[in-house]
Design a protein around this motif. Structure first.
Motif, PDB file in Angstrom:
ATOM      1  N   GLN A 113       0.852  -1.184   0.000  1.00 37.10           N
ATOM      2  CA  GLN A 113       0.000   0.000   0.000  1.00 37.10           C
ATOM      3  C   GLN A 113       0.891   1.238   0.000  1.00 37.10           C
ATOM      4  O   GLN A 113       1.572   1.526   0.988  1.00 37.10           O
ATOM      5  N   ASP A 114       0.873   1.974  -1.125  1.00 36.16           N
ATOM      6  CA  ASP A 114       1.667   3.204  -1.233  1.00 36.16           C
ATOM      7  C   ASP A 114       3.130   2.956  -0.863  1.00 36.16           C
ATOM      8  O   ASP A 114       3.712   3.640  -0.021  1.00 36.16           O
ATOM      9  N   GLU A 115       3.716   1.946  -1.493  1.00 35.95           N
ATOM     10  CA  GLU A 115       5.121   1.576  -1.284  1.00 35.95           C
ATOM     11  C   GLU A 115       5.422   1.040   0.102  1.00 35.95           C
ATOM     12  O   GLU A 115       6.578   0.849   0.463  1.00 35.95           O
TER      13      GLU A 115
END
Length: 228
Positions: A113-115
């Motif tokens: 999730q988002d890196e």
């Protein structure tokens, strides 16, 4: 003298409340799907202590005594230093787990999730009443409806449901094991497992069903659980 006795009595009454150790719980872990292999997570095993745990593996981990004061197992990353130079473990996720269970088992999964790698999972009690010797716990961790046959015993599971199956066939006998899944009411039942097993005489097994990471339906994995 009376003043000294009163002071000692007050100290004896107040010290357990102020110095009380946080509640702990024995938990075994298994990671069925992780972003990076291998993965190391950290668990809070003391007020200021974190212990590393390697994931995944071919079997469940030995039980680890962790702190679980609010009904959620915290999953943390390796230590990082903040602007003040303090060493902190970033929180990567958590698993809801009833702290009243003397011993529990947690299935861990992770997503990007988002890196960031975010961990979640499911926990259930491990006891002779809830999970007796010679039985199997079937966990449907998929969004599909699942039905199965373990010899004479049948099981139907909604998404997210976990059930304990007590074998009805004699220990040591070979039984047919067939599991199917259906992703919607309009879809046909698709076969996932078709094999034969010997009915266990003792020990516990865990079967969990989850979406295939390659996007090809559902997968199932069965592992024996440690008794330690």
């Amino acid at each position: 003298m009376k003043t000294l006795l009163l002071a000692l009595l007050l100290a004896a009454i107040s010290s357990p409340l102020s110095g009380q150790d946080p509640p702990t719980q024995m938990i075994s872990f298994f990671a069925y799907q992780t972003v990076e292999v291998p993965t190391t997570i950290y668990l809070r095993t003391g007020p200021k202590k974190f212990t590393a745990l390697e994931l995944p593996g071919a079997n469940a981990t030995p039980a680890v005594q962790i702190i679980n004061p609010k009904g959620q197992i915290g999953i943390f990353g390796p230590p990082e230093k903040n602007a003040a130079g303090e060493e902190l473990h970033p929180r990567l996720g958590g698993i809801q787990c009833n702290p009243a269970w003397p011993k529990a088992f947690a299935i861990i999964s992770s997503v990007k999730q988002d890196e960031r790698t975010v961990f979640t999972g499911h926990a259930f009690a491990v006891s002779n009443n809830d999970f007796p010797e010679g039985s199997i716990k079937v966990a449907n961790l998929s969004p599909a409806r699942v039905r199965g046959k373990l010899g004479k015993q049948q099981v139907t599971l909604k998404p997210g449901e976990i059930s304990t199956v007590r074998f009805q066939d004699p220990a040591g006998s070979l039984i047919d094991v067939i599991f199917q899944y259906r992703e919607s009411k309009e879809a046909n039942w698709a076969r996932m497992i078709s094999t034969r097993w010997p009915v266990p005489k003792n020990g516990r097994r865990l079967m969990f069903i989850f979406p295939d990471p390659r996007g090809k339906g559902m997968r199932a994995k069965t592992i024996p659980l440690r008794n330690d």
